[in-house]
Design a protein around this motif. Structure first.
Motif, PDB file in Angstrom:
ATOM      1  N   ASN A   1     -14.826  -7.054   7.420  1.00 49.33           N
ATOM      2  CA  ASN A   1     -14.558  -7.098   5.983  1.00 49.33           C
ATOM      3  C   ASN A   1     -14.339  -8.543   5.536  1.00 49.33           C
TER       4      ASN A   1
ATOM      5  N   GLU B   1     -18.807   3.515  -2.924  1.00 52.66           N
ATOM      6  CA  GLU B   1     -17.627   2.940  -3.553  1.00 52.66           C
ATOM      7  C   GLU B   1     -17.963   2.488  -4.972  1.00 52.66           C
TER       8      GLU B   1
ATOM      9  N   LYS C   1      -4.262   0.340   7.791  1.00 60.36           N
ATOM     10  CA  LYS C   1      -4.050  -0.719   6.799  1.00 60.36           C
ATOM     11  C   LYS C   1      -2.683  -1.377   6.966  1.00 60.36           C
TER      12      LYS C   1
ATOM     13  N   LYS D   1     -18.271  -5.493   0.719  1.00 63.38           N
ATOM     14  CA  LYS D   1     -17.168  -6.148   1.445  1.00 63.38           C
ATOM     15  C   LYS D   1     -17.535  -6.662   2.819  1.00 63.38           C
TER      16      LYS D   1
ATOM     17  N   GLU E   1      -4.704   6.162   7.135  1.00 64.34           N
ATOM     18  CA  GLU E   1      -5.313   7.081   6.170  1.00 64.34           C
ATOM     19  C   GLU E   1      -6.453   7.886   6.766  1.00 64.34           C
ATOM     20  N   GLU E   2      -6.641   9.024   6.170  1.00 63.55           N
ATOM     21  CA  GLU E   2      -7.842   9.837   6.385  1.00 63.55           C
ATOM     22  C   GLU E   2      -9.057   8.991   5.972  1.00 63.55           C
TER      23      GLU E   2
ATOM     24  N   VAL F   1      -8.401   5.220   9.049  1.00 55.29           N
ATOM     25  CA  VAL F   1      -8.363   3.882   8.466  1.00 55.29           C
ATOM     26  C   VAL F   1      -6.950   3.332   8.608  1.00 55.29           C
TER      27      VAL F   1
ATOM     28  N   VAL G   1      -7.555  -4.282   6.643  1.00 58.54           N
ATOM     29  CA  VAL G   1      -7.991  -2.887   6.727  1.00 58.54           C
ATOM     30  C   VAL G   1      -8.999  -2.729   7.860  1.00 58.54           C
TER      31      VAL G   1
ATOM     32  N   LYS H   1       0.850  -1.204   0.000  1.00 57.02           N
ATOM     33  CA  LYS H   1       0.000   0.000   0.000  1.00 57.02           C
ATOM     34  C   LYS H   1       0.879   1.246   0.000  1.00 57.02           C
TER      35      LYS H   1
ATOM     36  N   ALA I   1      -6.709   9.336  -0.370  1.00 59.46           N
ATOM     37  CA  ALA I   1      -6.771   9.806   1.016  1.00 59.46           C
ATOM     38  C   ALA I   1      -5.393  10.248   1.504  1.00 59.46           C
TER      39      ALA I   1
HETATM   40  P1  AMP Z   1      -8.961  -1.663   0.619  1.00 57.98           P
HETATM   41  O1  AMP Z   1      -8.604  -3.123   0.735  1.00 57.98           O
HETATM   42  O2  AMP Z   1      -7.822  -0.733   0.783  1.00 57.98           O
HETATM   43  O3  AMP Z   1      -9.879  -1.347  -0.532  1.00 57.98           O
HETATM   44  O4  AMP Z   1      -9.940  -1.409   1.867  1.00 57.98           O
HETATM   45  C1  AMP Z   1     -11.041  -2.239   2.108  1.00 57.98           C
HETATM   46  C2  AMP Z   1     -12.257  -1.391   2.393  1.00 57.98           C
HETATM   47  O5  AMP Z   1     -12.008  -0.508   3.476  1.00 57.98           O
HETATM   48  C3  AMP Z   1     -12.654  -0.477   1.231  1.00 57.98           C
HETATM   49  O6  AMP Z   1     -13.428  -1.140   0.278  1.00 57.98           O
HETATM   50  C4  AMP Z   1     -13.419   0.595   1.966  1.00 57.98           C
HETATM   51  O7  AMP Z   1     -14.725   0.164   2.260  1.00 57.98           O
HETATM   52  C5  AMP Z   1     -12.656   0.727   3.248  1.00 57.98           C
HETATM   53  N1  AMP Z   1     -11.646   1.804   3.123  1.00 57.98           N
HETATM   54  C6  AMP Z   1     -10.373   1.688   2.684  1.00 57.98           C
HETATM   55  N2  AMP Z   1      -9.736   2.869   2.718  1.00 57.98           N
HETATM   56  C7  AMP Z   1     -10.616   3.766   3.183  1.00 57.98           C
HETATM   57  C8  AMP Z   1     -10.560   5.181   3.454  1.00 57.98           C
HETATM   58  N3  AMP Z   1      -9.440   5.897   3.256  1.00 57.98           N
HETATM   59  N4  AMP Z   1     -11.682   5.782   3.920  1.00 57.98           N
HETATM   60  C9  AMP Z   1     -12.800   5.063   4.158  1.00 57.98           C
HETATM   61  N5  AMP Z   1     -12.917   3.748   3.928  1.00 57.98           N
HETATM   62  C10 AMP Z   1     -11.846   3.084   3.455  1.00 57.98           C
END
Ligand code: AMP
Ligand code: GLY
Length: 431
Positions: A227, A195, A147, A217, A188-189, A145, A157, A107, A122
């Motif tokens: 998730n 989505e 990660k 998700k 992250e913010e 958030v 996440v 990431k 973000a």
């Molecule tokens: P990712 O695997 O990075 O897509 O994250 C999984 C899920 O977490 C995403 O589909 C979003 O629902 C949520 N998510 C990830 N990043 C953010 C963010 N910066 N702000 C809000 N929700 C997030």
């Protein structure tokens, strides 16, 4: 057109069953090998026992079986450099090499690349030590958030609504909840909005965006619970404005251009996960492969010959290809084992798939299935089946998918009943 070619497809999920079915439809498809495959891919090709993450073993198998195309489904073989080994053996490959796969594998890498290319995403900080990470969390304040930097099967996440949750998530990462994937943490913010995923075929120069799709998700209805890898999906996404769509396409093209400018030759599928924020679409993440279950609604709508499109990506002739899409809507509902994404039992006998598929415009893709010693189809994973339906309206596709789900039985069968419901209500449902 040309002669037929043998094809090796790596992976074993619902995505791979959908890929296998679409590849097998092509007049260009000779023998189709799936490694390791599942109970569904058996019907469209030959499942082979091969370590999909071993670059030399994959390249050797492809050479010995005279394959003219290798298609890599999941992220792990991409990150392991399987595409590099296949291409080094002179075999066309659909999927980026290890350098390009960092878009998903780290990431931090993808956030830094986005920064260099001015791609909207973000605000964030990245950390390799606990104390500075906790200090950042306290300065930023919740929601945040958290990660894990590396691959964590979609589970690395945490969207933390309180400071305490954010701090706990940071500690869990550094304490090894996600293994080596969590030794670097990205914070992250928290963005808001619906989505939307936009996947694109690319040969490293030309970018051909696919139809939009949206996954669900969270494990539970109302987007609650932990998730998962994905519980259901639809395509296209009705709530996207033309301006948002154009911006997502611009971002995908700008990302591939940045990769190329940095010397990364990216050939395969680039998956853009977006949030449609009040300030416009921002990137949540990139994946270096097709989505699962997004593929199960995108490919049934694709009118092109998938072998031709993938060869064009592998051979850098994608500028000669235009994509076309069926106008129907597609909805896919995931049937899971009880307990997923936590622990669950396997080996439950599955019945009713033929009845579901006897319904017009219904396809059942196998995800976690296997055939047992008695020759019965049984559950073999958390996500078991993807029930996809096409319809002239979103509502018709959705109703048909759920009607088909009713035909299928296995002990512990679990599903979300609200796939697509929010989008059906319109953009206001996200206010
Ligand atoms: P990712 O695997 O990075 O897509 O994250 C999984 C899920 O977490 C995403 O589909 C979003 O629902 C949520 N998510 C990830 N990043 C953010 C963010 N910066 N702000 C809000 N929700 C997030
Ligand atoms: N469905 C989300 C993913 O494939 O990453």
């Amino acid at each position: 057109m040309g002669n037929t070619i043998n094809i090796l497809l790596l992976g074993s999920g619902g995505r791979e069953h959908a890929l296998a079915a679409k590849l097998a439809e092509s007049p260009r498809c000779g023998e189709l090998f799936i490694a390791p495959g599942n109970g569904g891919t058996l019907a469209v090709g030959e499942n082979v026992a091969l370590d999909e993450n071993d670059p030399a073993a994959v390249a050797d198998f492809a050479r010995e079986t005279n394959c003219g195309l290798v298609v890599i489904g999941p992220e792990a073989p991409l990150v392991a450099g399987v595409a590099d080994a296949v291409r080094a053996a002179g075999i066309p490959c659909f999927g980026p090499g290890a350098a390009g796969a960092q878009m998903e594998g780290s990431k931090k890498f993808s956030k830094e690349l986005m920064g260099r290319a001015n791609i909207p995403t973000a605000a964030y900080g990245s950390f390799t030590e606990l104390e500075p990470a906790l200090a950042y969390v306290r300065v930023q304040g919740a929601p945040l958030v958290v990660k894990a930097d590396g691959l964590a099967a979609g589970k690395g996440v945490v969207v933390a609504s309180t400071l305490e949750e954010a701090e706990d998530a940071v500690r869990a990462c550094f304490e090894g909840a996600f293994g080596a994937a969590g030794s670097t943490v990205v914070i992250e913010e928290c963005l808001t909005g619906p989505e939307c995923s936009l996947l694109a075929f690319t040969d490293g120069k030309t970018v051909r965006p696919m139809a939009t799709s949206q996954d669900h998700k969270r494990a539970l209805e109302g987007d609650l619970g932990p998730n998962t890898g994905g519980m259901g999906v639809y395509s296209p996404v009705p709530i996207v404005t033309e301006a948002e769509h154009a911006e997502m396409e611009r971002i995908m093209a700008a990302t591939v251009a940045e990769l190329a400018a940095e010397g990364i030759d990216y050939r395969g599928c680039l998956y853009g996960g977006f949030m449609l924020t009040p300030e416009g679409p921002k990137v949540l993440e990139f994946n270096a492969r097709f989505g699962d279950p997004e593929t199960q609604v995108i490919l049934p709508r694709l009118e092109n010959d998938l072998v031709e499109v993938m060869l064009a990506c592998a051979n850098q002739t994608l500028d000669e290809v235009e994509l076309s899409w069926r106008p129907e809507w597609a909805v896919s509902v995931v049937l899971t084992s009880a307990g997923y994404p936590g622990s669950y039992e396997k080996g439950k006998v599955i019945t009713g798939i033929e009845d579901a598929e006897a319904m017009e415009n219904v396809t059942v893709y196998h995800a976690g299935t296997a055939v047992n010693d008695a020759g019965e189809l049984v559950t073999a994973g958390g996500r078991v089946l993807d029930v996809t339906a096409l319809g002239e309206t979103f509502e018709a596709a959705r109703d048909l998918a759920y009607a088909a789900c009713e035909k299928i039985s296995f002990e512990g069968k679990t599903l979300r009943r609200d796939i697509g419901l929010r989008a059906l209500k319109g953009r206001e449902a996200w206010a």
